[in-house]
Design an enzyme around this catalytic site. Structure first.
Site, PDB file in Angstrom:
ATOM      1  N   ASP A 146      44.643  32.553  34.023  1.00  0.00           N
ATOM      2  CA  ASP A 146      44.526  32.983  35.420  1.00  0.00           C
ATOM      3  C   ASP A 146      45.890  33.561  35.801  1.00  0.00           C
ATOM      4  O   ASP A 146      46.890  32.830  35.815  1.00  0.00           O
ATOM      5  CB  ASP A 146      44.183  31.747  36.269  1.00  0.00           C
ATOM      6  CG  ASP A 146      44.130  32.062  37.760  1.00  0.00           C
ATOM      7  OD1 ASP A 146      44.665  33.105  38.185  1.00  0.00           O
ATOM      8  OD2 ASP A 146      43.556  31.233  38.501  1.00  0.00           O
ATOM      9  N   VAL A 147      45.948  34.843  36.104  1.00  0.00           N
ATOM     10  CA  VAL A 147      47.256  35.480  36.332  1.00  0.00           C
ATOM     11  C   VAL A 147      47.948  35.024  37.615  1.00  0.00           C
ATOM     12  O   VAL A 147      49.123  35.313  37.822  1.00  0.00           O
ATOM     13  CB  VAL A 147      47.175  37.033  36.336  1.00  0.00           C
ATOM     14  CG1 VAL A 147      46.772  37.563  34.975  1.00  0.00           C
ATOM     15  CG2 VAL A 147      46.263  37.548  37.444  1.00  0.00           C
ATOM     16  N   ASN A 194      46.739  44.447  35.262  1.00  0.00           N
ATOM     17  CA  ASN A 194      45.509  45.121  35.718  1.00  0.00           C
ATOM     18  C   ASN A 194      44.576  44.236  36.534  1.00  0.00           C
ATOM     19  O   ASN A 194      43.798  44.733  37.347  1.00  0.00           O
ATOM     20  CB  ASN A 194      44.768  45.651  34.473  1.00  0.00           C
ATOM     21  CG  ASN A 194      43.341  46.038  34.771  1.00  0.00           C
ATOM     22  OD1 ASN A 194      43.083  47.083  35.354  1.00  0.00           O
ATOM     23  ND2 ASN A 194      42.386  45.171  34.399  1.00  0.00           N
ATOM     24  N   TYR A 225      42.471  43.654  50.441  1.00  0.00           N
ATOM     25  CA  TYR A 225      42.621  44.478  49.228  1.00  0.00           C
ATOM     26  C   TYR A 225      43.640  45.600  49.439  1.00  0.00           C
ATOM     27  O   TYR A 225      44.537  45.809  48.624  1.00  0.00           O
ATOM     28  CB  TYR A 225      41.252  45.054  48.849  1.00  0.00           C
ATOM     29  CG  TYR A 225      41.239  45.830  47.552  1.00  0.00           C
ATOM     30  CD1 TYR A 225      41.088  45.172  46.325  1.00  0.00           C
ATOM     31  CD2 TYR A 225      41.375  47.213  47.544  1.00  0.00           C
ATOM     32  CE1 TYR A 225      41.076  45.889  45.134  1.00  0.00           C
ATOM     33  CE2 TYR A 225      41.364  47.931  46.362  1.00  0.00           C
ATOM     34  CZ  TYR A 225      41.210  47.266  45.157  1.00  0.00           C
ATOM     35  OH  TYR A 225      41.196  47.983  43.977  1.00  0.00           O
ATOM     36  N   LYS A 250      47.305  46.322  47.552  1.00  0.00           N
ATOM     37  CA  LYS A 250      47.661  47.541  46.816  1.00  0.00           C
ATOM     38  C   LYS A 250      48.850  48.246  47.481  1.00  0.00           C
ATOM     39  O   LYS A 250      49.704  48.820  46.804  1.00  0.00           O
ATOM     40  CB  LYS A 250      46.446  48.471  46.709  1.00  0.00           C
ATOM     41  CG  LYS A 250      45.275  47.861  45.915  1.00  0.00           C
ATOM     42  CD  LYS A 250      45.642  47.527  44.477  1.00  0.00           C
ATOM     43  CE  LYS A 250      44.462  46.989  43.685  1.00  0.00           C
ATOM     44  NZ  LYS A 250      44.780  46.682  42.281  1.00  0.00           N
TER      45      LYS A 250
HETATM   46  P1  NAI Z   1      36.495  44.474  37.206  1.00  0.00           P
HETATM   47  O1  NAI Z   1      35.943  43.521  38.189  1.00  0.00           O
HETATM   48  O2  NAI Z   1      35.602  45.023  36.159  1.00  0.00           O
HETATM   49  O3  NAI Z   1      37.758  43.871  36.477  1.00  0.00           O
HETATM   50  C1  NAI Z   1      38.676  42.998  37.085  1.00  0.00           C
HETATM   51  C2  NAI Z   1      39.245  42.126  36.016  1.00  0.00           C
HETATM   52  O4  NAI Z   1      40.212  41.234  36.582  1.00  0.00           O
HETATM   53  C3  NAI Z   1      38.168  41.263  35.356  1.00  0.00           C
HETATM   54  O5  NAI Z   1      38.350  41.299  33.961  1.00  0.00           O
HETATM   55  C4  NAI Z   1      38.448  39.887  35.917  1.00  0.00           C
HETATM   56  O6  NAI Z   1      38.051  38.835  35.081  1.00  0.00           O
HETATM   57  C5  NAI Z   1      39.960  39.941  36.052  1.00  0.00           C
HETATM   58  N1  NAI Z   1      40.468  38.889  36.935  1.00  0.00           N
HETATM   59  C6  NAI Z   1      40.051  38.571  38.173  1.00  0.00           C
HETATM   60  N2  NAI Z   1      40.741  37.509  38.640  1.00  0.00           N
HETATM   61  C7  NAI Z   1      41.627  37.175  37.663  1.00  0.00           C
HETATM   62  C8  NAI Z   1      42.617  36.176  37.523  1.00  0.00           C
HETATM   63  N3  NAI Z   1      42.863  35.281  38.503  1.00  0.00           N
HETATM   64  N4  NAI Z   1      43.319  36.123  36.359  1.00  0.00           N
HETATM   65  C9  NAI Z   1      43.092  37.010  35.359  1.00  0.00           C
HETATM   66  N5  NAI Z   1      42.185  37.975  35.446  1.00  0.00           N
HETATM   67  C10 NAI Z   1      41.450  38.055  36.580  1.00  0.00           C
HETATM   68  O7  NAI Z   1      37.116  45.668  38.072  1.00  0.00           O
HETATM   69  P2  NAI Z   1      37.977  46.934  37.638  1.00  0.00           P
HETATM   70  O8  NAI Z   1      37.492  48.043  38.426  1.00  0.00           O
HETATM   71  O9  NAI Z   1      38.051  47.060  36.187  1.00  0.00           O
HETATM   72  O10 NAI Z   1      39.405  46.525  38.237  1.00  0.00           O
HETATM   73  C11 NAI Z   1      40.585  46.465  37.444  1.00  0.00           C
HETATM   74  C12 NAI Z   1      41.782  46.828  38.312  1.00  0.00           C
HETATM   75  O11 NAI Z   1      41.646  48.186  38.724  1.00  0.00           O
HETATM   76  C13 NAI Z   1      41.900  46.005  39.600  1.00  0.00           C
HETATM   77  O12 NAI Z   1      43.255  45.746  39.847  1.00  0.00           O
HETATM   78  C14 NAI Z   1      41.341  46.947  40.657  1.00  0.00           C
HETATM   79  O13 NAI Z   1      41.883  46.679  41.911  1.00  0.00           O
HETATM   80  C15 NAI Z   1      41.822  48.279  40.120  1.00  0.00           C
HETATM   81  N6  NAI Z   1      41.121  49.436  40.634  1.00  0.00           N
HETATM   82  C16 NAI Z   1      39.779  49.644  40.391  1.00  0.00           C
HETATM   83  C17 NAI Z   1      39.158  50.793  40.853  1.00  0.00           C
HETATM   84  C18 NAI Z   1      37.725  51.098  40.621  1.00  0.00           C
HETATM   85  O14 NAI Z   1      37.223  52.039  41.250  1.00  0.00           O
HETATM   86  N7  NAI Z   1      37.014  50.401  39.734  1.00  0.00           N
HETATM   87  C19 NAI Z   1      39.912  51.797  41.591  1.00  0.00           C
HETATM   88  C20 NAI Z   1      41.295  51.460  41.835  1.00  0.00           C
HETATM   89  C21 NAI Z   1      41.858  50.324  41.357  1.00  0.00           C
HETATM   90  C1  BGC Z   2      38.296  49.842  44.679  1.00  0.00           C
HETATM   91  C2  BGC Z   2      36.923  50.422  44.449  1.00  0.00           C
HETATM   92  C3  BGC Z   2      36.776  51.750  45.166  1.00  0.00           C
HETATM   93  C4  BGC Z   2      37.925  52.671  44.824  1.00  0.00           C
HETATM   94  C5  BGC Z   2      37.901  53.959  45.640  1.00  0.00           C
HETATM   95  C6  BGC Z   2      39.333  50.855  44.297  1.00  0.00           C
HETATM   96  O1  BGC Z   2      40.618  50.354  44.501  1.00  0.00           O
HETATM   97  O2  BGC Z   2      38.454  48.661  43.887  1.00  0.00           O
HETATM   98  O3  BGC Z   2      35.953  49.512  44.957  1.00  0.00           O
HETATM   99  O4  BGC Z   2      35.552  52.367  44.767  1.00  0.00           O
HETATM  100  O5  BGC Z   2      39.160  52.026  45.061  1.00  0.00           O
HETATM  101  O6  BGC Z   2      37.721  53.718  47.001  1.00  0.00           O
END
Ligand code: NAI
Ligand code: BGC
Length: 266
Positions: free
Chosen positions: A65-66, A92, A164, A168
């Site tokens: 857990d980060v 990430n 959120y 960021k």
């Molecule tokens: P996701 O939900 O698929 O991945 C998030 C990951 O973080 C998962 O592997 C989860 O298990 C892990 N996680 C959550 N809590 C944790 C903890 N306490 N310790 C360790 N790991 C933990 O979502 P996604 O989209 O892959 O998100 C990854 C990163 O990208 C996040 O920081 C998110 O804010 C960012 N992001 C995502 C966007 C999108 O459109 N999908 C856009 C901009 C940023």
């Molecule tokens: C959020 C997503 C969203 C994207 C663009 C990300 O940071 O996690 O839910 O779709 O930004 O708004």
């Protein structure tokens, strides 16, 4: 063919799904040994680690857990035990706990800040200590590279998501201040700010035709991003190809930050 990250060790937090999963795969394809951190979904992280190893690479899945200092310490110990050190850290992990402002619970506020911001603080701090401990290596011009996974919401305000967006926005100044502090030691700290990427975190925004149509209005380039788009950016930002890039946020967003509402004369 020369691989950009040959002989380097990369740690990706939150690598069991979405962007982290895609980034880990891209780094492995570029020749890095990869430590895949997961919080939940051990199977997905183990499966990716197996795939990387079957493909001739090196990988290890580690639970942590980060937001917990002791678990982050354990994660870095696991990197050292298996691969002796780490050269690239991709902070990430992230979560959304969305709510209208007046309904947002303190717990939802704290969980998001703890994972998205404190998690990056702990990961980056452990990385800096490890880079200093082991000293320079011939495999890169930098002593080490840290990439913070930010978001377009480090600059785009987001109603209904104040926790959120605050996390960021926090990453933006966290990254820049840290980059300024450690650049003289040749530690490069940068961020990637993805736009809408097709992952579980935003499934509601792309998995129906109506939602997708609405989302695409925010993306000048006309498509939702894929984890691979971020993976390719991460490989470049982690490699010596970007050796003079320090303290920058690389937006990978199909133009989402271009104020698309103004495209038609405002
Ligand atoms: P996701 O939900 O698929 O991945 C998030 C990951 O973080 C998962 O592997 C989860 O298990 C892990 N996680 C959550 N809590 C944790 C903890 N306490 N310790 C360790 N790991 C933990 O979502 P996604 O989209 O892959 O998100 C990854 C990163 O990208 C996040 O920081 C998110 O804010 C960012 N992001 C995502 C966007 C999108 O459109 N999908 C856009 C901009 C940023
Ligand atoms: C959020 C997503 C969203 C994207 C663009 C990300 O940071 O996690 O839910 O779709 O930004 O708004």
């Amino acid at each position: 063919m020369e691989k950009l990250l040959e002989n380097q060790v990369a740690l990706v937090t939150g690598a069991s799904s979405g962007i982290g999963y895609g980034v880990a795969r891209s780094l492995a394809e570029a020749g890095a040994a990869v430590v895949l951190n997961y919080h939940s979904h051990a199977e997905a992280a183990e499966k990716l680690a197996d795939e990387i190893v079957q493909g001739g690479g090196a990988a290890l899945a580690v639970q942590a857990d980060v937001s917990d200092p002791a678990q982050v310490e354990h994660l870095f110990d696991a990197c050292r035990e298996r691969f002796e050190t780490v050269d690239i850290v991709i902070a990430n992990s992230g979560v959304q706990k969305d709510a209208a402002f007046a309904d947002m619970t303190l717990e939802d506020w704290q969980t998001v800040l703890a994972t998205n911001l404190t998690g990056q603080f702990l990961s980056a701090q452990a990385a800096v200590k490890e880079f200093r401990r082991r000293g320079p290596r011939a495999i890169s011009k930098a002593l080490g590279k840290i990439i913070c996974m930010s978001s377009v919401h480090e600059v785009i305000p987001w109603a209904g998501h104040v926790n959120y967006a605050a996390s960021k926005g926090g990453i933006q100044m966290f990254m820049k201040s840290l980059a300024q502090e450690v650049a003289p030691e040749r530690i490069r700290v940068n961020s990637i700010a993805p736009g809408a990427i097709r992952t579980p975190i935003n499934k509601d925004a792309w998995d129906t035709e109506t939602a997708l149509k609405k989302l695409l209005q925010l993306i000048p380039y006309g498509r939702v991003g894929e984890a691979e788009d971020i993976g390719k950016a991460a490989v470049w930002l982690a490699s010596d190809e970007s050796d003079y890039v320090v303290g920058t946020t690389l937006f990978v967003d199909g133009g989402m930050t271009l104020y698309p509402g103004f495209a038609d004369n405002g």
